[in-house]
Design a protein around this motif. Structure first.
Motif, PDB file in Angstrom:
ATOM      1  N   ARG A 371       0.743  -1.289  -0.053  1.00 47.13           N
ATOM      2  CA  ARG A 371       0.043  -0.001   0.213  1.00 47.13           C
ATOM      3  C   ARG A 371       0.992   1.235   0.202  1.00 47.13           C
ATOM      4  NH1 ARG A 371      -4.563  -2.337   4.378  1.00 47.13           N
ATOM      5  NH2 ARG A 371      -6.024  -3.076   2.993  1.00 47.13           N
ATOM      6  N   GLN A 372       1.795   1.356   0.678  1.00 48.29           N
ATOM      7  CA  GLN A 372       2.783   2.540   0.904  1.00 48.29           C
ATOM      8  C   GLN A 372       3.388   2.542  -0.508  1.00 48.29           C
ATOM      9  OE1 GLN A 372       5.396   1.123   3.870  1.00 48.29           O
ATOM     10  NE2 GLN A 372       4.153   2.110   5.426  1.00 48.29           N
ATOM     11  N   LYS A 373       3.687   1.536  -1.210  1.00 45.54           N
ATOM     12  CA  LYS A 373       4.353   1.823  -2.684  1.00 45.54           C
ATOM     13  C   LYS A 373       3.316   2.474  -3.530  1.00 45.54           C
ATOM     14  CE  LYS A 373       6.657  -1.004  -6.327  1.00 45.54           C
ATOM     15  NZ  LYS A 373       7.256  -2.284  -6.793  1.00 45.54           N
ATOM     16  N   ALA A 374       1.915   1.762  -3.587  1.00 49.51           N
ATOM     17  CA  ALA A 374       0.873   2.212  -4.315  1.00 49.51           C
ATOM     18  C   ALA A 374       0.618   3.351  -4.078  1.00 49.51           C
ATOM     19  CB  ALA A 374      -0.339   0.983  -4.158  1.00 49.51           C
ATOM     20  N   ALA A 375       0.752   3.908  -2.779  1.00 49.51           N
ATOM     21  CA  ALA A 375       0.465   5.383  -2.472  1.00 49.51           C
ATOM     22  C   ALA A 375       1.148   6.299  -2.930  1.00 49.51           C
ATOM     23  CB  ALA A 375       0.293   5.473  -0.930  1.00 49.51           C
ATOM     24  N   LYS A 376       2.637   5.931  -3.119  1.00 49.61           N
ATOM     25  CA  LYS A 376       3.458   6.974  -3.773  1.00 49.61           C
ATOM     26  C   LYS A 376       3.176   7.217  -5.302  1.00 49.61           C
ATOM     27  CE  LYS A 376       7.370   6.036  -0.630  1.00 49.61           C
ATOM     28  NZ  LYS A 376       8.615   5.565  -0.445  1.00 49.61           N
ATOM     29  N   THR A 377       2.935   5.808  -5.811  1.00 42.79           N
ATOM     30  CA  THR A 377       2.466   6.026  -7.228  1.00 42.79           C
ATOM     31  C   THR A 377       1.431   6.699  -7.631  1.00 42.79           C
ATOM     32  OG1 THR A 377       3.393   3.624  -7.648  1.00 42.79           O
ATOM     33  CG2 THR A 377       2.082   4.633  -9.222  1.00 42.79           C
ATOM     34  N   ARG A 399      -2.614   9.322   3.177  1.00 43.90           N
ATOM     35  CA  ARG A 399      -1.976   9.112   4.345  1.00 43.90           C
ATOM     36  C   ARG A 399      -2.249   7.737   4.852  1.00 43.90           C
ATOM     37  NH1 ARG A 399      -0.802  12.203   8.938  1.00 43.90           N
ATOM     38  NH2 ARG A 399      -1.604  14.075   7.759  1.00 43.90           N
ATOM     39  N   ILE A 400      -1.215   7.129   5.366  1.00 41.25           N
ATOM     40  CA  ILE A 400      -1.357   5.415   5.665  1.00 41.25           C
ATOM     41  C   ILE A 400      -1.084   5.373   7.117  1.00 41.25           C
ATOM     42  CG2 ILE A 400      -0.478   3.176   5.461  1.00 41.25           C
ATOM     43  CD1 ILE A 400      -0.233   3.613   2.590  1.00 41.25           C
ATOM     44  N   GLU A 401      -1.977   5.160   8.151  1.00 41.58           N
ATOM     45  CA  GLU A 401      -1.548   5.309   9.431  1.00 41.58           C
ATOM     46  C   GLU A 401      -1.979   3.695  10.047  1.00 41.58           C
ATOM     47  OE1 GLU A 401      -4.196   8.279  11.190  1.00 41.58           O
ATOM     48  OE2 GLU A 401      -2.683   9.672  10.888  1.00 41.58           O
ATOM     49  N   ALA A 402      -0.995   3.499  11.111  1.00 43.93           N
ATOM     50  CA  ALA A 402      -1.226   2.191  11.631  1.00 43.93           C
ATOM     51  C   ALA A 402      -2.384   2.243  12.451  1.00 43.93           C
ATOM     52  CB  ALA A 402       0.097   1.739  12.465  1.00 43.93           C
ATOM     53  N   LEU A 403      -3.212   1.123  12.555  1.00 44.64           N
ATOM     54  CA  LEU A 403      -4.388   0.915  13.384  1.00 44.64           C
ATOM     55  C   LEU A 403      -3.920   0.613  14.657  1.00 44.64           C
ATOM     56  CD1 LEU A 403      -7.015  -0.783  10.895  1.00 44.64           C
ATOM     57  CD2 LEU A 403      -7.166   1.597  11.837  1.00 44.64           C
ATOM     58  N   PRO A 404      -4.638   0.812  15.935  1.00 48.08           N
ATOM     59  CA  PRO A 404      -4.178   0.271  17.082  1.00 48.08           C
ATOM     60  C   PRO A 404      -4.557  -1.348  17.257  1.00 48.08           C
ATOM     61  CG  PRO A 404      -6.028   1.856  17.294  1.00 48.08           C
ATOM     62  CD  PRO A 404      -5.754   2.018  15.994  1.00 48.08           C
ATOM     63  N   ASP A 405      -4.385  -1.967  18.012  1.00 49.37           N
ATOM     64  CA  ASP A 405      -4.315  -3.311  18.345  1.00 49.37           C
ATOM     65  C   ASP A 405      -6.157  -3.660  18.039  1.00 49.37           C
ATOM     66  OD1 ASP A 405      -1.871  -4.199  17.999  1.00 49.37           O
ATOM     67  OD2 ASP A 405      -1.828  -4.977  19.793  1.00 49.37           O
ATOM     68  N   ALA A 406      -6.861  -2.761  18.737  1.00 52.33           N
ATOM     69  CA  ALA A 406      -8.425  -2.965  18.910  1.00 52.33           C
ATOM     70  C   ALA A 406      -9.015  -3.127  17.623  1.00 52.33           C
ATOM     71  CB  ALA A 406      -8.824  -2.182  20.182  1.00 52.33           C
ATOM     72  N   GLN A 407      -8.345  -2.122  16.526  1.00 54.60           N
ATOM     73  CA  GLN A 407      -9.019  -1.986  15.588  1.00 54.60           C
ATOM     74  C   GLN A 407      -8.543  -2.793  14.213  1.00 54.60           C
ATOM     75  OE1 GLN A 407      -9.188   2.209  14.574  1.00 54.60           O
ATOM     76  NE2 GLN A 407      -9.793   2.772  16.752  1.00 54.60           N
ATOM     77  N   LEU A 408      -7.810  -3.664  14.476  1.00 53.73           N
ATOM     78  CA  LEU A 408      -7.101  -4.567  13.521  1.00 53.73           C
ATOM     79  C   LEU A 408      -8.139  -5.412  12.975  1.00 53.73           C
ATOM     80  CD1 LEU A 408      -3.689  -6.012  15.201  1.00 53.73           C
ATOM     81  CD2 LEU A 408      -3.924  -4.059  13.420  1.00 53.73           C
ATOM     82  N   GLY A 409      -8.177  -5.483  11.769  1.00 51.93           N
ATOM     83  CA  GLY A 409      -9.392  -6.136  10.925  1.00 51.93           C
ATOM     84  C   GLY A 409      -8.918  -7.094   9.844  1.00 51.93           C
ATOM     85  N   GLU A 410      -9.849  -7.708   9.153  1.00 59.03           N
ATOM     86  CA  GLU A 410      -9.598  -8.466   8.054  1.00 59.03           C
ATOM     87  C   GLU A 410      -8.886  -7.832   6.868  1.00 59.03           C
ATOM     88  OE1 GLU A 410     -13.712  -9.022   5.866  1.00 59.03           O
ATOM     89  OE2 GLU A 410     -13.179 -10.784   6.976  1.00 59.03           O
ATOM     90  N   ASN A 411      -9.134  -6.584   6.769  1.00 57.28           N
ATOM     91  CA  ASN A 411      -8.420  -5.992   5.564  1.00 57.28           C
ATOM     92  C   ASN A 411      -6.996  -5.180   5.782  1.00 57.28           C
ATOM     93  OD1 ASN A 411     -10.652  -5.904   3.480  1.00 57.28           O
ATOM     94  ND2 ASN A 411     -11.992  -4.898   5.123  1.00 57.28           N
ATOM     95  N   GLY A 412      -6.608  -5.493   6.986  1.00 60.77           N
ATOM     96  CA  GLY A 412      -5.186  -5.176   7.226  1.00 60.77           C
ATOM     97  C   GLY A 412      -5.121  -4.246   8.591  1.00 60.77           C
ATOM     98  N   ALA A 413      -3.949  -3.712   8.624  1.00 57.90           N
ATOM     99  CA  ALA A 413      -3.598  -2.963   9.926  1.00 57.90           C
ATOM    100  C   ALA A 413      -3.442  -1.414   9.499  1.00 57.90           C
ATOM    101  CB  ALA A 413      -2.330  -3.186  10.418  1.00 57.90           C
ATOM    102  N   ASP A 414      -4.169  -0.902   8.343  1.00 55.27           N
ATOM    103  CA  ASP A 414      -4.143   0.605   7.961  1.00 55.27           C
ATOM    104  C   ASP A 414      -5.211   1.308   8.011  1.00 55.27           C
ATOM    105  OD1 ASP A 414      -1.241  -0.310   7.398  1.00 55.27           O
ATOM    106  OD2 ASP A 414      -1.968  -1.371   5.802  1.00 55.27           O
ATOM    107  N   ARG A 415      -5.110   2.454   8.422  1.00 54.62           N
ATOM    108  CA  ARG A 415      -6.327   3.536   8.346  1.00 54.62           C
ATOM    109  C   ARG A 415      -5.711   4.376   6.926  1.00 54.62           C
ATOM    110  NH1 ARG A 415      -6.618   5.661  12.792  1.00 54.62           N
ATOM    111  NH2 ARG A 415      -8.216   4.619  13.654  1.00 54.62           N
ATOM    112  N   ILE A 416      -6.430   4.507   5.953  1.00 51.15           N
ATOM    113  CA  ILE A 416      -6.267   5.181   4.627  1.00 51.15           C
ATOM    114  C   ILE A 416      -7.050   6.201   4.357  1.00 51.15           C
ATOM    115  CG2 ILE A 416      -5.497   4.722   2.180  1.00 51.15           C
ATOM    116  CD1 ILE A 416      -4.996   1.728   2.991  1.00 51.15           C
ATOM    117  N   ALA A 417      -6.623   7.355   4.110  1.00 57.05           N
ATOM    118  CA  ALA A 417      -7.104   8.782   3.651  1.00 57.05           C
ATOM    119  C   ALA A 417      -6.436   9.386   2.710  1.00 57.05           C
ATOM    120  CB  ALA A 417      -7.583   9.374   4.841  1.00 57.05           C
ATOM    121  N   PHE A 418      -7.372   9.907   1.672  1.00 59.39           N
ATOM    122  CA  PHE A 418      -6.834  10.799   0.766  1.00 59.39           C
ATOM    123  C   PHE A 418      -7.143  12.215   1.227  1.00 59.39           C
ATOM    124  CE2 PHE A 418      -8.341   7.542  -2.578  1.00 59.39           C
ATOM    125  CZ  PHE A 418      -7.436   6.712  -2.392  1.00 59.39           C
TER     126      PHE A 418
END
Length: 559
Positions: A371-377, A399-418
């Motif tokens: 995701r970080q690589k795709a975000a740069k592109t 913006r890619i931010e790490a989610l806290p443990d309580a919010q980890l989910g099946e879609n990964g460990a990231d909060r993403i916002a444009f």
């Protein structure tokens, strides 16, 4: 894609049937002609809020039908399957709105809730206007869009599976710990109860047997006298035993005298007496045993009563019948064994939970890197689109931010916002809070063009994305709309001749008055009519030859 729209009795539209083609469709017309009414009607079919003011004056109800043609694996069709609605060749959404404000919704002629209609429409079409607050403006969509842009389907599936395995292991551990915790809360009681019952050593049906024995012992001398008398009657000098023996001997002697004539019959009688003698001697032996037991231990009654008292006290204490105390002991012992053995189970489950969590974090971490690589592109692609749209000072950032443990989910460990920053040196922020109306529309266009491969809906509608711009900027907007239309179906309401000239299909929206009644119509323009319409957009009410020449130039450049 959207293939048809039928509108009946909506505001100024009495009856209108429109057929849509792939690519870029442009709608033009003078201000106030009714272009916004088309969007209102389309929104009605898509589950938008219904107001009675949309019903044409004098009509009982307004009806709008939108027809879509979709691939067989489209997400909207999966919603139909989940709702139990039969698929058809095309997907047809219909909305009826009464003059009283009440509305009804249908999908493939099956009645549905407006909420379901709206949920279905979110997979079909997206309307982008200057002040809309959905679609790309919703941060909840940004993660999926970035994953679609980066092509993370395989890695995302691995993360989903790893998360599910981790949660399953974690839930199993939690359930086992809860059971053990509950069992341990009773552990002291269990150990005391088991020790007490093991000391008592209750036997199956012991209480019943002791109660019967106690009853006999309580009878005391009466029982002894009765037993002794019974023994005398059976085995005494004049008892039944001697009488049977005497009778049997008499018959044998008689048989010897009478010979064979009556010997067989007397022998049968003698046999019956012999068998009776056997049964009688067994009875006498039983009486003798009973005499022995009654005479053997005078203190037996005291011991029987003490044992009965112990068993019955234990039964009352544990609220069970005394005869079932052995079963209770077995049950309590099993529960103790479970507590003693559960620790080993917990250790194994904890190891499994830790192992699956580690696997999930590894999968999620790999997805984060992609995701970080795709975000740069993506950031570079959007930035490239901004300068021609007169947003050269703006900056787009994912913006890619790490989610806290309580919010980890099946879609990964990231909060993403444009996010965007419209002024140099300013920190990026949410698009809808930073960009003005005109800037917002152009940001949306730049994003849509960059994300066209990841766009989850097949049809996009832009409402005056070119408002407030002209010249080269308008041409840049049109060129990007055309590029976007190579991937998706695009409908755009425009006042820009540069944009209008690029349409593969061109409609003109007009307002007409006939017999004192005002109505809105939509006409598909021929090549010559397009030239005249674009010339009108260039010059105004009076169309000059220069405007026609400029229109020809725009159309030629768009070809």
């Amino acid at each position: 894609m959207l293939v048809g729209l039928t509108i009946g009795n909506v505001v100024l539209i009495e009856k209108l049937e429109l057929g849509f083609a792939p690519g870029l469709t442009v709608l033009t017309g003078e201000t106030g002609a009714g272009k916004s009414i088309l969007l209102d009607a389309l929104g009605l079919a898509l589950g938008a809020r219904a107001e009675s003011g949309l019903v044409r004056a004098g009509a009982a109800q307004a009806v709008v039908t939108a027809e879509f043609h979709l691939p067989t694996d489209h997400a909207a069709l999966n919603l139909l399957d989940a709702q139990g609605i039969e698929r058809d060749e095309n997907l047809i959404l219909r909305r009826q709105l009464g003059s009283d404000g009440r509305s009804r919704a249908f999908v493939n002629d099956q009645p549905v809730s407006v909420a379901f209609l709206k949920a279905l429409a979110e997979h079909l079409i997206e309307i982008e206007g200057q002040f809309e607050t959905h679609g790309l403006l919703d941060p909840a969509t940004h993660r999926d869009l970035l994953d679609g842009f980066g092509g993370h389907k395989i890695e995302l599936a691995r993360t989903v599976e790893a998360y599910r395995q981790w949660k399953a292991a974690d839930n199993a551990l939690g359930e086992a710990q809860a059971v053990l915790e509950k069992a341990r809360a009773d552990e002291d009681f269990l150990r005391h109860a088991v020790a007490e019952l093991e000391l008592a050593d209750p036997q199956a049906e012991e209480e019943t047997k002791l109660a019967m024995e106690r009853q006999l012992l309580l009878a005391g001398a009466q029982v002894i006298d009765a037993v002794n008398a019974a023994h005398q009657d059976l085995a005494g000098d004049k008892g039944a035993d001697r009488a049977l023996i005497s009778a049997e001997r008499r018959l044998q002697r008689l048989g010897d005298k009478l010979g064979e004539a009556l010997g067989a019959e007397l022998a049968a009688i003698a046999g019956s007496l012999d068998r009776a003698g056997v049964e009688l001697r067994d009875a006498i032996a039983g009486i003798q045993n009973l005499q022995s037991s009654l005479d053997a231990d005078p203190a037996r009654l005291e011991r029987v009563e003490e044992r009965l008292h112990l068993l019955r006290d234990l039964g009352r204490k544990h609220r069970v019948r005394a005869d079932t105390l052995p079963d209770l002991l077995a049950d309590l012992s099993a529960r103790l064994q479970m507590i003693d053995g559960k620790s080993g189970d917990i250790a194994g489950l904890a190891a499994r939970a830790a192992e699956t969590r580690k696997a999930y974090l590894a999968a999620a971490g790999a997805l984060t890197q992609l995701r970080q690589k795709a975000a740069k592109t993506l950031d570079a692609a959007v930035t490239k689109e901004l300068a021609p749209l007169k947003l050269e000072k703006a900056r787009f950032a994912t913006r890619i931010e790490a989610l806290p443990d309580a919010q980890l989910g099946e879609n990964g460990a990231d909060r993403i916002a444009f996010e965007v920053a419209t002024n140099p040196g300013a920190e990026p922020g949410p698009i809808q809070r930073i960009a003005s109306g005109g800037e917002l529309a152009r940001f949306m266009l730049a994003l849509k063009v960059s994300l066209s491969r990841a766009q989850p809906v097949p049809t996009l509608v832009f409402d005056e994305v070119d408002a407030g711009i002209g010249g080269a900027t308008a041409a840049a907007v049109g060129e990007r709309l055309k590029r976007l239309a190579e991937q998706l179906q695009v409908l755009v309401i425009t006042h820009s001749p540069q944009v209008a000239a690029l349409g593969a299909q061109h409609w003109r929206v007009e307002k007409k008055v006939a017999k004192g009644v005002t109505s809105t119509t939509v006409a598909t323009l021929t090549k010559e009519q397009r030239r005249e319409e674009i010339a009108r957009m260039l010059s105004g009410a009076t169309i000059s030859d220069e405007a026609r020449a400029a229109a020809d130039k725009l159309l030629k450049g768009a070809a």
